[in-house]
Write an enzyme that holds these catalytic residues in place. Structure first.
Site, mmCIF file in Angstrom:
data_model
loop_
_atom_site.group_PDB
_atom_site.id
_atom_site.type_symbol
_atom_site.label_atom_id
_atom_site.label_comp_id
_atom_site.label_asym_id
_atom_site.label_seq_id
_atom_site.Cartn_x
_atom_site.Cartn_y
_atom_site.Cartn_z
ATOM 1 N N ASP A 1 0.921 -1.353 -0.123
ATOM 2 C CA ASP A 1 -0.362 0.195 -0.128
ATOM 3 C C ASP A 1 0.676 1.249 0.064
ATOM 4 O O ASP A 1 0.539 2.060 -0.752
ATOM 5 C CB ASP A 1 -0.952 -0.074 1.212
ATOM 6 C CG ASP A 1 -1.964 -0.834 1.205
ATOM 7 O OD1 ASP A 1 -2.906 -1.156 2.107
ATOM 8 O OD2 ASP A 1 -2.036 -1.615 -0.018
ATOM 9 N N ASP B 1 0.787 4.250 -2.821
ATOM 10 C CA ASP B 1 0.574 5.518 -2.599
ATOM 11 C C ASP B 1 1.626 6.437 -3.028
ATOM 12 O O ASP B 1 1.289 7.848 -3.352
ATOM 13 C CB ASP B 1 -0.047 5.620 -0.976
ATOM 14 C CG ASP B 1 -1.166 4.978 -0.781
ATOM 15 O OD1 ASP B 1 -2.081 4.850 -1.775
ATOM 16 O OD2 ASP B 1 -1.320 4.619 0.281
ATOM 17 N N SER C 1 -12.858 6.376 -2.523
ATOM 18 C CA SER C 1 -11.744 5.941 -1.643
ATOM 19 C C SER C 1 -11.398 7.100 -0.815
ATOM 20 O O SER C 1 -11.806 8.096 -1.240
ATOM 21 C CB SER C 1 -10.786 5.351 -2.375
ATOM 22 O OG SER C 1 -9.980 6.434 -3.081
ATOM 23 N N LEU C 2 -10.815 6.931 0.267
ATOM 24 C CA LEU C 2 -10.104 8.051 1.237
ATOM 25 C C LEU C 2 -8.614 8.370 0.691
ATOM 26 O O LEU C 2 -8.112 7.448 0.442
ATOM 27 C CB LEU C 2 -10.197 7.690 2.637
ATOM 28 C CG LEU C 2 -11.435 7.226 3.223
ATOM 29 C CD1 LEU C 2 -11.453 6.887 4.549
ATOM 30 C CD2 LEU C 2 -12.467 8.555 3.289
ATOM 31 N N GLU D 1 -12.183 5.652 13.567
ATOM 32 C CA GLU D 1 -12.631 4.173 13.187
ATOM 33 C C GLU D 1 -11.415 3.241 12.957
ATOM 34 O O GLU D 1 -10.606 3.588 12.230
ATOM 35 C CB GLU D 1 -13.616 3.913 12.380
ATOM 36 C CG GLU D 1 -14.936 4.826 12.741
ATOM 37 C CD GLU D 1 -15.680 4.980 11.561
ATOM 38 O OE1 GLU D 1 -17.088 5.638 11.561
ATOM 39 O OE2 GLU D 1 -15.557 4.424 10.333
ATOM 40 N N TYR E 1 -20.260 0.608 8.727
ATOM 41 C CA TYR E 1 -19.728 1.951 9.422
ATOM 42 C C TYR E 1 -20.073 3.047 8.696
ATOM 43 O O TYR E 1 -19.903 4.192 9.135
ATOM 44 C CB TYR E 1 -18.369 1.847 9.324
ATOM 45 C CG TYR E 1 -17.522 1.604 8.057
ATOM 46 C CD1 TYR E 1 -17.818 2.317 6.794
ATOM 47 C CD2 TYR E 1 -17.052 0.318 7.947
ATOM 48 C CE1 TYR E 1 -16.973 1.989 5.896
ATOM 49 C CE2 TYR E 1 -16.184 0.131 6.927
ATOM 50 C CZ TYR E 1 -16.301 0.706 5.605
ATOM 51 O OH TYR E 1 -15.736 0.579 4.546
ATOM 52 N N LYS F 1 -2.429 5.022 7.323
ATOM 53 C CA LYS F 1 -2.254 3.805 7.161
ATOM 54 C C LYS F 1 -0.812 3.545 7.922
ATOM 55 O O LYS F 1 0.025 4.186 7.881
ATOM 56 C CB LYS F 1 -2.080 3.604 5.502
ATOM 57 C CG LYS F 1 -3.314 4.088 4.626
ATOM 58 C CD LYS F 1 -4.034 2.841 4.906
ATOM 59 C CE LYS F 1 -3.674 1.706 4.011
ATOM 60 N NZ LYS F 1 -3.612 1.794 2.724
ATOM 61 N N CYS G 1 14.231 -34.927 -4.190
ATOM 62 C CA CYS G 1 13.363 -34.769 -2.823
ATOM 63 C C CYS G 1 14.356 -34.540 -1.587
ATOM 64 O O CYS G 1 15.289 -35.560 -1.417
ATOM 65 C CB CYS G 1 12.226 -36.070 -2.747
ATOM 66 S SG CYS G 1 11.470 -35.989 -1.246
ATOM 67 N N CYS H 1 7.490 -33.955 -5.625
ATOM 68 C CA CYS H 1 8.191 -35.290 -5.659
ATOM 69 C C CYS H 1 7.199 -36.207 -6.196
ATOM 70 O O CYS H 1 6.104 -36.532 -5.650
ATOM 71 C CB CYS H 1 8.512 -35.582 -4.284
ATOM 72 S SG CYS H 1 9.168 -37.326 -4.077
ATOM 73 N N CYS I 1 7.583 -42.088 -0.786
ATOM 74 C CA CYS I 1 8.294 -41.002 -0.077
ATOM 75 C C CYS I 1 7.572 -40.817 1.291
ATOM 76 O O CYS I 1 6.250 -40.609 1.277
ATOM 77 C CB CYS I 1 7.990 -39.600 -1.029
ATOM 78 S SG CYS I 1 8.541 -38.084 -0.163
#
Length: 677
Positions: A34, A38, A83-84, A113, A225, A314, A408, A428, A434
């Site tokens: 993020d 930004d 969006s914020l 919040e 919210y 953020k 393996c 494998c 195995c």
């Protein structure tokens, strides 16, 4: 920077950010943090401000999210889901506060919040009944996922109180608790499926499944919210009042919310939850700060992309440095080899970290890891810590580059590893020789969602394998012949032995779909096993089916079909199935006698393909059979009708047209049923 240079950089940033948006919002597979996203967005905003002649209306600075997935109906939001603006520093929060004060004065308060790391959703209620659920999409229009959202237990489908508007929208975030994520992700790994990176991706992937029954099996949760309604301002003066009201109406509202009279109180809330977030059962990635009063919100207004009365703070993902001591390799029951970084213990996000995921060989190569490197470890939204990079300034001169094994890593195996084209994981192939694969498959076989054998656990399987009493799943049903040997083993008392043998006997009553899931075929989870069992009816029909026939089953893709045919092509697996038959396991569906409704479809054959409005595919199958019709698994010249629904595969359609087979709709099928001669 010259205008020509600016134009090139703006085009470059626009292309990058659009791709990142698509990966995050549409594919739910973010490939950039993020913070880095930004920073790129801020660079683009600044360039567009300095060179407005290059501002494109479709620029990422003018849009929210990415394109709309085509798997659901597209619905236009009545109120855009903006969006914020994001910030990562105290000074930027203070700058926001200063802008607010210049616009509306000093007489106001904030609501703080938690910022949940989930999938944004908008719910529409009419007369107290949930009518529609729509994802954010591009902010203007989103995907309609009502059927899936109705399965989320915390979201009321009908309100049981009064006092709400006749029509309103309420918005929030759908998420998954960490404990549920870990459990479900472990099941994906056991089934040979790729795990999700974090709970947000799992929640986003779940809410966009087309099968709401499968969504219901995954424990999603939701916090709401924000309320939208034409009557909102008449009912409430501010956001805080509306939050208390929607909580009283029965909506889930997070308790960790506060009113703050100043920016200093806001910063106290922000700092408190930077550490406190690690004690939550779900992920948050920041704090949302909103001006409380609705009138002041309207006065502050909006930019093209976000409200001026709210901002998001953020948190940076917590990252620490530590020493990479070694790399170990785990072999799963499907043969997948997973590298794990063994680290010098270090405190990260409230817990001591000693191991971190390296995912696969590609990741080791991308990081250019060496033993003894000082590595950066992060635990942002990831449940399992992840190695993010290397501090090259601290690399010892003698550090040895990590070379992924070609055989393996299990000492008793050593088989050359294989890696299929297009896959990142090494496997494998020695599934019958195995030890971790053998033990893992038997542990999966007895697990609760498979054969659910009471009195038998993972440690029991390991002990009996080491003692030479178990070599594969069929040996479990022969343990009753080894009572004398069992009583001589440590911690095997007479009562525990009898309980275990009773549990083994009882498991023989498990239905075919459970047995099919228990076999541990790669990519065949619970849901896929059920679909295959319902379609093919018995294990012999499934074993004899071609890859194309299996792929023709609704929601069965090429990868699954290939895995199933490979499994049954193995003679060892065929022999084991014969022994399971002899032991009395259910390897066929117990046919229920369906009510015969008529003979209008007698002698006719059908293939069903696509999604239908009135009935599910299973219901249509039952209807056809109740009128005397017969279902075929694939299209051939013997077919009488192809029943075509929405989203039917073009290959089937083309083949039916080429063979001249009548293609009918759901409505036409129902007319055929009703027709009597």
């Amino acid at each position: 920077m010259s205008p020509a240079e600016a134009a090139i950089r703006i085009e470059e940033l626009t292309r990058e950010l659009n791709e990142y948006n698509y990966q995050y919002y549409v594919l739910a597979k973010p490939t950039i943090s993020d913070y880095n996203f930004d920073q790129k967005l801020k660079e683009l905003e600044e360039l567009e401000r300095l060179f407005p002649q290059f501002l494109d209306p479709d620029s990422p600075t003018q849009k929210v999210g990415g394109d709309i997935t085509q798997r659901f109906n597209t619905v236009r939001h009545r109120w855009p889901m903006l969006s914020l603006s994001n910030t990562y520093s105290e000074q930027e929060l203070r700058d926001f506060d200063e802008r607010v004060r210049k616009a509306i004065g000093d007489d106001f308060e904030y609501v703080c919040e938690l910022k949940f790391d989930g999938l944004s959703i908008s719910l529409t209620y009419e007369n107290g009944v949930l009518k529609q659920a729509v994802t954010r999409g591009d902010g203007i229009q989103g995907d309609e996922v009502t059927a899936n959202v109705r399965t989320i237990k915390s979201i009321p489908n009908r309100l049981k109180v009064s006092g709400y508007p006749d029509l309103f929208e309420i918005r929030g975030e759908i998420f998954m608790h960490r404990a549920a994520f870990e459990r479900l992700n472990n099941e994906r790994i056991e089934n040979g499926e790729m795990p999700y990176a974090n709970p947000r991706n799992f929640a986003a992937g779940t809410i966009k499944l087309q099968d709401s029954a499968e969504v219901a099996r995954r424990p999603l949760d939701c916090f709401l919210y924000f309320l939208y309604s034409d009557k909102r301002n008449r009912l409430f003066d501010n956001h805080w009042e509306s939050l208390q009201a929607v909580k009283s109406w029965g909506f889930p509202v997070c308790e960790h919310t506060a009113r703050c009279a100043s920016i200093d109180e806001v910063l106290t809330f922000v700092n408190t939850w930077e550490q406190g977030r690690h004690g939550l059962s779900y992920d948050i990635d920041g704090i949302v700060i909103k001006v409380n009063d609705y009138g002041q919100q309207e006065e502050l207004g909006f930019t093209a992309k976000s409200p001026r009365w709210a901002i998001s703070y953020k948190y940076k993902a917590e990252q620490v440095e530590t020493l990479l001591q070694s790399v170990s390799y785990q072999v799963g029951r499907t043969g997948a080899v997973t590298p794990v970084a063994n680290l010098a213990p270090v405190l990260l996000a409230g817990t001591t970290v000693k191991r971190a995921s390296l995912h696969n060989a590609n990741e080791i190569e991308r990081l250019d890891l060496h033993i003894g490197d000082t590595v950066y470890v992060e635990k942002g939204g990831e449940i399992i810590p992840k190695v993010m990079g290397v501090n090259l300034t601290k690399r010892p001169p003698e550090a040895q580059r990590i070379v992924y094994p070609v055989v393996c890593p299990e000492p008793e195996c050593g088989t050359p590893l294989v890696r299929k084209t297009g896959e990142a994981v090494h496997y494998c192939p020695n599934d019958e020789g195995c030890p971790p694969q053998i033990v893992g498959r038997m542990q999966h076989f007895i697990s609760r969602k498979a054969m659910d054998i009471e009195g038998m656990g993972n440690e029991t399987i390991e002990t009996l394998f080491k003692q030479g009493l178990l070599h594969n799943i069929t040996d479990i049903y022969a343990l009753k012949h080894h009572r004398e040997t069992l009583v001589k083993l440590e911690r095997f008392g007479q009562k525990s032995i009898e309980n275990m043998l009773a549990g083994i006997e009882k498991s023989k009553d498990k239905p075919f779909e459970k047995v099919l899931f228990a076999l541990g075929i790669r990519y065949v989870g619970e849901t896929i096993a059920k679909k295959l069992a319902l379609h093919f009816k018995n294990v012999d029909a499934l074993a004899a089916a071609s890859k194309m026939e299996i792929e023709s089953v609704y929601e069965i893709g090429e990868r699954i079909a290939e895995s199933v045919t490979e499994y049954f092509a193995n003679t060892v697996h065929r022999e084991q199935l014969e022994r399971l038959k002899q032991h009395g396991l259910q390897l066929a569906i117990t046919e229920q006698v369906s009510e015969r409704r008529g003979d209008s479809l007698a002698g006719k054959t059908f293939v069903i393909s696509g999604v239908f409005e009135q009935y599910s595919r299973e219901e249509l199958t039952a209807l056809i059979e109740s009128y005397g019709g017969k279902l075929l698994s694939s299209i051939s010249a013997k077919l009488d009708y192809l029943v075509a629904g929405d989203k039917m595969g073009p290959a089937k359609l083309a083949k039916a047209e080429k063979l001249g087979i009548p293609i009918i709709s759901e409505a036409a099928l129902l007319e055929l049923m009703a027709h009597t001669d």
